[in-house]
Scaffold this motif. Structure first.
Motif, PDB file in Angstrom:
ATOM      1  N   GLN A  49       0.965  -1.126  -0.239  1.00 36.51           N
ATOM      2  CA  GLN A  49       0.156   0.127  -0.046  1.00 36.51           C
ATOM      3  C   GLN A  49       0.884   1.421  -0.183  1.00 36.51           C
ATOM      4  OE1 GLN A  49      -2.623  -0.735   3.530  1.00 36.51           O
ATOM      5  NE2 GLN A  49      -3.991  -1.826   2.439  1.00 36.51           N
ATOM      6  N   ASN A  50       2.062   1.155   0.495  1.00 34.26           N
ATOM      7  CA  ASN A  50       2.966   2.428   0.571  1.00 34.26           C
ATOM      8  C   ASN A  50       3.650   2.703  -0.786  1.00 34.26           C
ATOM      9  OD1 ASN A  50       2.548   2.923   3.310  1.00 34.26           O
ATOM     10  ND2 ASN A  50       4.356   1.821   3.962  1.00 34.26           N
ATOM     11  N   LEU A  51       3.692   1.738  -1.551  1.00 37.11           N
ATOM     12  CA  LEU A  51       4.092   1.718  -3.003  1.00 37.11           C
ATOM     13  C   LEU A  51       3.213   2.050  -3.930  1.00 37.11           C
ATOM     14  CD1 LEU A  51       6.876   1.016  -4.114  1.00 37.11           C
ATOM     15  CD2 LEU A  51       6.093  -1.381  -4.455  1.00 37.11           C
ATOM     16  N   ILE A  52       1.942   2.405  -3.507  1.00 37.70           N
ATOM     17  CA  ILE A  52       0.863   2.640  -4.661  1.00 37.70           C
ATOM     18  C   ILE A  52       1.026   3.987  -4.740  1.00 37.70           C
ATOM     19  CG2 ILE A  52      -1.667   2.959  -5.090  1.00 37.70           C
ATOM     20  CD1 ILE A  52      -1.832  -0.001  -3.976  1.00 37.70           C
ATOM     21  N   ARG A  95       9.776  -1.937  -7.362  1.00 39.40           N
ATOM     22  CA  ARG A  95      10.589  -0.835  -7.036  1.00 39.40           C
ATOM     23  C   ARG A  95      11.850  -0.869  -8.081  1.00 39.40           C
ATOM     24  NH1 ARG A  95      10.057   1.645  -2.236  1.00 39.40           N
ATOM     25  NH2 ARG A  95       8.805   0.272  -0.703  1.00 39.40           N
ATOM     26  N   ARG A  96      12.220  -1.907  -8.402  1.00 39.80           N
ATOM     27  CA  ARG A  96      13.351  -2.057  -9.630  1.00 39.80           C
ATOM     28  C   ARG A  96      12.680  -1.180 -11.023  1.00 39.80           C
ATOM     29  NH1 ARG A  96      14.628  -7.325  -9.622  1.00 39.80           N
ATOM     30  NH2 ARG A  96      16.176  -6.564  -7.809  1.00 39.80           N
ATOM     31  N   TYR A  97      11.503  -1.654 -11.088  1.00 42.30           N
ATOM     32  CA  TYR A  97      10.839  -1.015 -12.548  1.00 42.30           C
ATOM     33  C   TYR A  97      10.641   0.358 -12.231  1.00 42.30           C
ATOM     34  CZ  TYR A  97       7.217   0.183 -15.823  1.00 42.30           C
ATOM     35  OH  TYR A  97       6.515   0.825 -16.643  1.00 42.30           O
ATOM     36  N   VAL A  99      12.268   6.301 -13.554  1.00 37.67           N
ATOM     37  CA  VAL A  99      13.109   7.457 -13.280  1.00 37.67           C
ATOM     38  C   VAL A  99      14.164   7.487 -13.991  1.00 37.67           C
ATOM     39  CG1 VAL A  99      14.252   8.512 -11.150  1.00 37.67           C
ATOM     40  CG2 VAL A  99      11.941   7.418 -10.887  1.00 37.67           C
ATOM     41  N   VAL A 100      15.138   6.452 -13.930  1.00 33.36           N
ATOM     42  CA  VAL A 100      16.295   6.751 -14.756  1.00 33.36           C
ATOM     43  C   VAL A 100      16.124   7.063 -16.235  1.00 33.36           C
ATOM     44  CG1 VAL A 100      18.268   5.363 -15.802  1.00 33.36           C
ATOM     45  CG2 VAL A 100      17.703   5.140 -13.303  1.00 33.36           C
ATOM     46  N   LYS A 101      15.069   6.541 -16.928  1.00 31.95           N
ATOM     47  CA  LYS A 101      14.664   6.659 -18.150  1.00 31.95           C
ATOM     48  C   LYS A 101      14.242   8.189 -18.145  1.00 31.95           C
ATOM     49  CE  LYS A 101      13.649   2.214 -19.585  1.00 31.95           C
ATOM     50  NZ  LYS A 101      12.302   1.071 -19.801  1.00 31.95           N
ATOM     51  N   ARG A 102      13.596   8.688 -17.287  1.00 32.73           N
ATOM     52  CA  ARG A 102      13.164  10.079 -17.245  1.00 32.73           C
ATOM     53  C   ARG A 102      14.224  11.090 -17.342  1.00 32.73           C
ATOM     54  NH1 ARG A 102       9.107  11.953 -12.951  1.00 32.73           N
ATOM     55  NH2 ARG A 102       8.798   9.783 -12.970  1.00 32.73           N
TER      56      ARG A 102
END
Length: 91
Positions: free
Chosen positions: A45-48, A77-79, A84-87
């Motif tokens: 739920q924290n990840l949503i 989290r890896r995805y 973020v890296v791609k952005r």
């Protein structure tokens, strides 16, 4: 005759004591598993909110949620890190 009755009573009592101990152990294990499950659900739920914040497109959000559901928190989290890296590379 009295000796055999006492012996039977002791055997019944010891088997009942053993059964009670096993029930208590199972109850403890159930409580432990319930706590682990609650912790797991809480982490997901924290990840949503992070998914909603990081993902730009609805397709990314869907992909992140699919990964979360089918592969778990760590893969999600890896995805999200890869998004973020791609952005950052684009900007």
């Amino acid at each position: 005759m009295t000796l055999t009755l006492d012996n039977r009573s002791q055997k019944k009592e010891s088997s009942l004591t053993r059964a009670l101990r096993q029930i208590q152990q199972l109850n403890s294990k159930i409580q432990e598993l319930e706590q682990q499950h609650q912790d797991y659900v809480h982490q997901q739920q924290n990840l949503i909110p992070a998914i909603a914040e990081i993902c730009i497109s609805p397709m990314q959000e869907i992909q992140a949620l699919r990964i979360l559901i089918y592969r778990g928190e760590e893969e999600c989290r890896r995805y999200l890190r890869s998004v973020v890296v791609k952005r950052r590379k684009i900007l």
